[in-house]
Write an enzyme that holds these catalytic residues in place. Structure first.
Site, short mmCIF file in Angstrom:
data_model
loop_
_atom_site.label_atom_id
_atom_site.label_comp_id
_atom_site.label_asym_id
_atom_site.label_seq_id
_atom_site.Cartn_x
_atom_site.Cartn_y
_atom_site.Cartn_z
N GLY A 1 16.65 52.78 32.55
CA GLY A 1 15.41 53.53 32.38
C GLY A 1 14.48 53.74 33.57
O GLY A 1 13.51 54.46 33.42
N CYS B 1 15.30 60.13 34.78
CA CYS B 1 15.79 59.49 33.56
C CYS B 1 14.71 59.55 32.49
O CYS B 1 13.54 59.32 32.78
CB CYS B 1 16.10 58.05 33.92
N GLY C 1 15.03 55.33 36.44
CA GLY C 1 15.40 56.43 37.35
C GLY C 1 14.40 57.58 37.39
O GLY C 1 13.68 57.83 36.42
#
Ligand code: 5GP
Length: 346
Positions: free
Chosen positions: A180, A185, A182
């Protein structure tokens, strides 16, 4: 239902406290590392920063450019077999380039064909799934390790110590850590799942190192200082997507917007990626990535110099002559504010 009360940390929650040092210049700092991998038995020497296996970052061109700096690249998994074989056959022996794959039967069969033709040049493999907690992932990893004892295996992604241990016992040399964080993301938004990245690194590194394994901190670095914090927290490798995006080597589509050149960058489970590679988003799943347009940034070399300079300088501030010493010499202090943004965020 249970609540864990202990506060977990992200890069922006801490700074590294400076320490007395005998170093006089950052040029004295050695930011390469040497490792012997637990399962493959192979040895590694290089600057432990890896370009992410995303379409627009994990390219052949990026691998060649980063290779000049002894940095590594995880290739994206959408290259064809013939071009992969040609690429690996031409690879200098000291280069560190990961072949990436998912866990489907097709992924494995493609890997076997490439490996058979390119031979020992395919020495590093990254097995990458969004959720490294599934039984099918573990089974795949165990089978792969059994069939290929000599490849250096990086596998993930997970964020907790017990799962980092599990993957190492199942055959991973390097555990990829991050769910999570990124830049493109949207997992946390779409699912509510995640773990603050610095705490994930600290906890997984501790668990992995106890078993002679290594970790790669994957995602969430937005500046060279974040890499210093990741290494300071115990990461052996750091993987970068967004920080390396937007360059010539990314082979991304260039667009004009407001008179400036822009480059498309998108998450590997974004609608954009699924439209491109899988004929759209399957109706049982939601997209967990997004697409952004970045300013075109030219050749990656200038960005690399900035990143390496930042990490070297961090080592100087805490008196680490070698990157290996950085985590031992790191004391994090929790902060409520760390940047002066009076003139903007850059
Ligand atoms: P960045 O350095 O850009 O912050 O993070 C790069 C990492 O983000 C990648 O290595 C990968 O682990 C993760 N990532 C890439 N694309 C996606 C996506 O579409 N969804 C999610 N959840 N993560 C992604």
């Amino acid at each position: 239902m249970r609540i864990e009360e202990e506060l977990k940390l992200d890069f922006q929650d801490v700074l590294i406290r400076p320490k007395r040092s005998t170093l006089t210049s950052r040029s004295e700092v050695d930011i390469s590392r040497e490792f012997a991998f637990r399962h493959s038995g192979r040895s590694y020497r290089g600057v432990p920063i890896i370009a992410a296996n995303m379409d627009t970052v994990g390219t052949f061109e990026m691998a060649r450019a980063l290779g000049q700096f002894q940095m590594a690249t995880a290739l994206h998994k959408h290259y064809g077999e013939a071009e992969l074989v040609d690429f690996f056959r031409a690879l200098p022996p000291a280069a560190t380039v990961f072949y990436s794959m998912g866990i489907t039967r097709e992924d494995y069969e493609k890997f076997c064909r490439v490996k058979q033709l390119a031979g020992d040049a395919v020495a590093h493999v990254c097995v990458d799934v969004a959720n490294g907690y599934t039984k099918s992932f573990i089974d795949f990893l165990q089978r792969l390790r059994e069939k290929h004892p000599q490849i250096t295996l990086m596998a993930g992604n997970v964020v907790t110590g017990e799962m980092a241990e599990e993957l190492i016992l199942d055959g991973a040399d390097i555990v990829k850590v991050g769910i999570g964080p990124g830049s493109v993301c949207t997992t946390r938004k779409m699912t509510g799942i995640g773990y603050p990245q610095l705490s994930a690194i600290i906890e997984c590194a501790d668990a992995a190192h106890g078993l002679g394994g290594l970790i790669c901190a994957d995602g969430g670095c937005t500046s060279p200082g974040d890499l210093a914090k990741a290494f300071g927290g115990g990461a052996d490798f750091v993987m970068l997507g967004g920080m390396l995006a937007g360059h010539d080597e990314c082979m991304g589509e260039v667009a004009e917007q407001d008179g400036g050149r822009k480059v498309r960058f998108y998450g590997m489970s974004s609608r954009a990626a699924m439209d491109k590679h899988a004929g759209g988003v399957a109706n049982y799943r939601a997209s967990e990535g997004k697409e952004v347009l970045l300013d075109y940034r030219g050749p990656v070399e200038a960005t690399v110099q900035e990143i390496l300079g930042g990490v070297r300088s961090a080592c100087t501030y805490v008196g680490a002559h070698k990157l290996r010493e950085l985590s031992k010499r790191t004391t994090f202090i929790r902060v409520a504010r760390q940047l002066n943004e009076v003139f903007g965020q850059s």
